[in-house]
Design an enzyme around this catalytic site. Sequence first.
Site, PDB file in Angstrom:
ATOM      1  N   GLU A 149     -11.708  49.177  64.870  1.00 13.24           N
ATOM      2  CA  GLU A 149     -10.972  50.117  64.021  1.00 13.24           C
ATOM      3  C   GLU A 149      -9.616  49.570  63.579  1.00 13.24           C
ATOM      4  O   GLU A 149      -8.564  50.122  63.926  1.00 13.24           O
ATOM      5  CB  GLU A 149     -10.825  51.467  64.729  1.00 13.24           C
ATOM      6  CG  GLU A 149     -12.157  52.148  64.944  1.00 13.24           C
ATOM      7  CD  GLU A 149     -12.050  53.594  65.392  1.00 13.24           C
ATOM      8  OE1 GLU A 149     -11.032  53.964  65.996  1.00 13.24           O
ATOM      9  OE2 GLU A 149     -13.007  54.353  65.151  1.00 13.24           O
ATOM     10  N   GLU A 306     -20.373  54.225  65.478  1.00 14.22           N
ATOM     11  CA  GLU A 306     -20.033  55.123  66.591  1.00 14.22           C
ATOM     12  C   GLU A 306     -20.259  56.564  66.155  1.00 14.22           C
ATOM     13  O   GLU A 306     -20.011  56.921  64.994  1.00 14.22           O
ATOM     14  CB  GLU A 306     -18.547  55.006  66.963  1.00 14.22           C
ATOM     15  CG  GLU A 306     -18.128  53.732  67.627  1.00 14.22           C
ATOM     16  CD  GLU A 306     -16.635  53.736  67.947  1.00 14.22           C
ATOM     17  OE1 GLU A 306     -16.048  54.825  68.117  1.00 14.22           O
ATOM     18  OE2 GLU A 306     -16.054  52.648  68.011  1.00 14.22           O
TER      19      GLU A 306
HETATM   20  C1  GLA Z   1     -12.903  55.412  68.242  1.00 13.00           C
HETATM   21  C2  GLA Z   1     -12.880  54.096  68.998  1.00 13.00           C
HETATM   22  C3  GLA Z   1     -13.606  54.141  70.296  1.00 13.00           C
HETATM   23  C4  GLA Z   1     -13.374  55.447  71.020  1.00 13.00           C
HETATM   24  C5  GLA Z   1     -13.764  56.574  70.117  1.00 13.00           C
HETATM   25  C6  GLA Z   1     -13.643  57.934  70.762  1.00 13.00           C
HETATM   26  O1  GLA Z   1     -13.878  55.513  67.312  1.00 13.00           O
HETATM   27  O2  GLA Z   1     -13.373  53.028  68.228  1.00 13.00           O
HETATM   28  O3  GLA Z   1     -13.168  53.047  71.093  1.00 13.00           O
HETATM   29  O4  GLA Z   1     -12.044  55.549  71.369  1.00 13.00           O
HETATM   30  O5  GLA Z   1     -12.934  56.571  68.993  1.00 13.00           O
HETATM   31  O6  GLA Z   1     -14.136  58.946  69.918  1.00 13.00           O
END
Ligand code: GLA
Length: 680
Positions: A149, A306
């Site tokens: 991210e 995710e």
């Molecule tokens: C983000 C991060 C993950 C985790 C999620 C939790 O997407 O990439 O490492 O922290 O949030 O929802």
Amino acid sequence: MQFSCLLHGGDYNPDQWLDRPDILAADIDLMKKAHINCVSVGIFAWSRLEPEEGRYDFDWLEAIITNLYQNGISTILATPSGAKPAWMSRKYPEIRRVSRDMTRDLHGKRHNHCYTSPVYREKVRQINTALAERFAHHPGVILWHLSNEYGGKCYCPLCQQAFCGWLREKYGTLDALNKAWWTDFWSHRYSSWDEIEAPVPAGEESVHGLNLDWNRFCTHQTNDFIRWEAESVKAVRPDLPVTANFMYFFDELDYYTLKDSVDVISWDAYPTWGENEESEAEVARRFAFNHDLMRSLKKQPFLLMESSPSATNWQPVSKLKRPGVHMLSSMQAIAHGSNSVQYFQWRKSRGAFEKFHGAVVDHYGGSDTRVFRDVAQVGERLEALGGLIPTCNRSQVAIVYDWENLWAVNDAKGPRNCGLKYRETVLSHYAPFWKMGINVDVIDETCDLDGYRLVILPMLYLLRDGFAEKLRRFTDQGGTVVATYWTGIVDSTDLCWLGGMPGDGLMELFGLRSEEIDALYDGQYNSIKPQQSGLFPAKDYRVSELCDLVIPSTAQTLAVYGSDFYAGRPALTVNQFGQGEAYYIAARAEDAFQEDFYGALAQKLHLDRALSCTLPEGVTAVRRSGDSFDAVTVMNFTPTPQEIRFPETAEVWETGAPVNGALSLAPYEVVVLKLAASSR
Ligand code: GLA
Ligand code: ZN
């Protein structure tokens, strides 16, 4: 870039359990049970991978990847740059970010390294190279997960210096920069390059051109870092693809600029199902838009990297997914073009920040849980839907959602500092298509318009160089364009167009001039009264917040304002331009207006719907097209049963059961239909 099956899995952190071989062994059994075929490993493992400077410990990782592979599970291998080890922060302070208050971070948290720091880049290059040398040719590794991210801004001296260098390259002379930024305003002329500082609350924030360029620079610098990471692993094996996980409506980074630095687009989606403020259908629309955006970046399938198998722990309320919602939410991604359903996270961590975040495997550790069963069902279904891989969504409609425009709109002072609502406006023009089951691409001003029938420009305040010309060509050749109020106000350096708005030749395209714009206080309304045009039902629509007062030249008036001193003046116009038409919606209208207007346009332009029928409220259908078959995913986002009827011959994708023009959907049910490929 295609994988051989739809991916199902998620973030797997064995680095947290290295002293528990029993748990690592149980993971494999549980993954098989949950129909997991792919996990992301090593995202936050740097302190395990390089416990002290220059000493790499990759043996544990090799054992994990090999074991997964031998059990039929692929690995998406991460570069660990998302969180730096403590020894590195201590030894090299320059890698820690400086925030907007101009203080340097202490060590801690994550996603907070300086993208410019040569030391950090070198450390990242070294470990990425070592990881690539060891694992890039491992048969279990199918994709690089670059960092995590990407985002955030750094205001350290290195970044400031790089910003200055970027500006010099862009403008060449200080004079050109002063002109572009209109720095004579408040006597803000720069007389030397080193006087320029990034915008911060304690310093300069009133020069819009500076703010816009700083945003561009931060995207540029992040992109440069991404490329640096990609090159470090590709130097070892050029054909192993890379991705970076993008985020929901992430205002900071222009993903259109980043898209070519990765081979596959992926993103992290955490819908807030079950909240009070919005219905499930409204939440679904916001996420549908983001899925469409991710697909549109490369006009190819993407990966859902995710999602939570149950609740998150960072939203205001950690609400569990209601029965059926996990399947629906996962299948929504697939419908819009994802070739995966990945989770954060496989196993709940035992301690620290995310110990209560949803996971496939709970602290309990068994498979006999509701969430585990929901996940296993998704896995089973994805196996049965493997034939979707070669299909992709095609769109005849494009909505322009442009980051540079977003930055400029949000930075403007006036006409409504209590909320210009760019994002909401874009969504309100997207919603009717979602309801009709018409695919939409989300593009920016750099994209090609060829192949679309309808291009929509909600609040396209900033016109980048050449975009107006593209629009004119598109319309001239038979395309239909729809723009709203507050379009064509500034150029690419945030200077207002002189000689009439919308600027850069758009007055000619729309056949009108915007004379002035009225902003209304919350709770104040006007109305749009359609004229007899055959396009609309003859009913009034409520408008609020922004009312543009236009003077038509060649445009024809389709609706007028109902009240106030501009009652009777045009509120909706159309202009014939070459072979095409250009509509101008002058005021912010209630949703019913957008629905009726785009409903009429969809008929007029013969836009393809996923199914040739009207869908009930809260139900939508999305089409992925292949060579011989199309997949139409029908989704019920309501808690009640729904019926739809349509003329097409179809069968249920997984079972081949015939569906004869009628389909019953249970609450939150999702059905994938197989239809003969559409002709286009
Ligand atoms: C983000 C991060 C993950 C985790 C999620 C939790 O997407 O990439 O490492 O922290 O949030 O929802
Ligand atoms: Zn920095």
